[in-house]
Scaffold this active site. Structure first.
Site, short mmCIF file in Angstrom:
data_model
loop_
_atom_site.label_atom_id
_atom_site.label_comp_id
_atom_site.label_asym_id
_atom_site.label_seq_id
_atom_site.Cartn_x
_atom_site.Cartn_y
_atom_site.Cartn_z
N HIS A 101 0.88 -1.15 0.01
CA HIS A 101 0.13 -0.11 0.06
C HIS A 101 0.77 1.26 0.18
O HIS A 101 1.97 1.34 0.60
CB HIS A 101 -1.00 -0.03 1.17
CG HIS A 101 -0.21 0.04 2.68
ND1 HIS A 101 0.32 1.00 3.12
CD2 HIS A 101 0.14 -1.03 3.21
CE1 HIS A 101 0.73 0.79 4.21
NE2 HIS A 101 0.92 -0.75 4.57
N ASP A 102 0.33 2.21 -0.66
CA ASP A 102 0.89 3.63 -0.65
C ASP A 102 2.28 3.72 -1.31
O ASP A 102 2.93 4.79 -1.07
CB ASP A 102 0.83 4.01 0.64
CG ASP A 102 -0.43 4.32 1.30
OD1 ASP A 102 -1.12 4.98 0.98
OD2 ASP A 102 -0.75 3.55 2.28
N GLY A 123 5.00 -1.11 2.82
CA GLY A 123 4.26 -0.04 2.47
C GLY A 123 5.24 1.38 2.33
O GLY A 123 6.35 1.47 2.97
#
Length: 256
Positions: free
Chosen positions: A119-120, A137
């Site tokens: 994520h991100d 992440g």
């Protein structure tokens, strides 16, 4: 062409030229642009936007929820550019509210089998992730980066343009641009000279980068003395300035 066994949401926006193979699943609010090819057994989850001419191989999982215990179902997205290849069992997660709320992948990248994008993360263009290379992440990856097989990258690390990691490298700090790193934990060995030559870099630029690498990465002198020596060298190349700016802006510290 959409195979009759594929499950495609009525709320997905798919260009008529897109090919979707058997038993693939396309979720709500998925946008897929022209000439993208989706093989069998691919899953693309909601809030994913995909550009043109991408190729997703069988059993890849794209846009799934983040593997983050803080994630509580909030809306977040995944954006993918053009001309990327995602090989078998590649996994890409969308963003989180605690991060930047999106995961972003540029164009012309190759993600080999079992590679993972958490994520991100933000990935630029023309990168190669070899088999099972994995990002935690909030990692940012510059353009023309090559990660060797089974490379692992700690969360919040930045990897500069044209960096290269060897097989099984474990990266826990930022990696300076143009640099070859390897090992567990990673060490910076040299400027990726062979790779830069293949990309057409001028020999003078490569030589200047080698000088700066030795000065900023391998020197044991104080930061003040290093900066003074750097000014004396008077190397007016954009690549050198980018290298030095990267070090000065690093929040995690750089791999040495």
């Amino acid at each position: 062409m959409i195979h009759k066994t594929a499950l495609v949401s009525k709320n997905a926006n798919i260009d008529s030229s897109v090919s979707i193979g058997a038993y693939s699943v396309i979720d709500d609010n998925v946008n897929i642009d022209a000439n993208t090819q989706i093989e069998s057994h691919v899953v693309i989850k909601k809030n994913t936007s995909i550009g043109k001419n991408n190729h997703f191989f069988q059993f890849s999982s794209i846009g799934e929820e983040p593997q983050d215990l803080k994630f509580s179902g909030e809306e977040s997205i995944l954006r993918i550019g053009d001309n990327n290849k995602f090989r078998e069992y590649c996994t890409v997660n969308r963003g989180t509210e605690a991060g930047i709320n999106e995961t972003v992948i540029g164009s012309d990248n190759l993600f080999m089998a079992y590679s993972h994008i958490a994520h991100d993360c933000i990935i630029a263009d023309s990168c190669i992730f070899s088999n099972a290379a994995s990002l935690a992440g909030h990692v940012r990856v510059g353009k023309y980066v090559s990660l060797g097989g089974f490379t692992l990258v700690h969360q919040f690390c930045d990897i500069g343009n044209y960096a290269f990691s060897g097989l099984g490298t474990v990266i826990s700090r930022d990696v300076t641009p143009f640099t070859l790193v390897a090992g567990n934990h990673a060490q910076a060995y040299k400027i990726n000279t062979a790779g830069l030559k293949r990309k057409g870099f001028d020999v003078k630029v490569i030589t200047a980068l080698e000088k700066i690498f030795k000065l900023f990465i391998k020197s044991k002198a104080s930061r003040e003395n290093v900066n003074q020596e750097y000014k004396k060298l008077n190397l007016k190349y954009p690549e050198v300035e980018y290298f030095v700016d990267f070090i000065n802006s690093s929040e995690r510290g750089v791999t040495r």
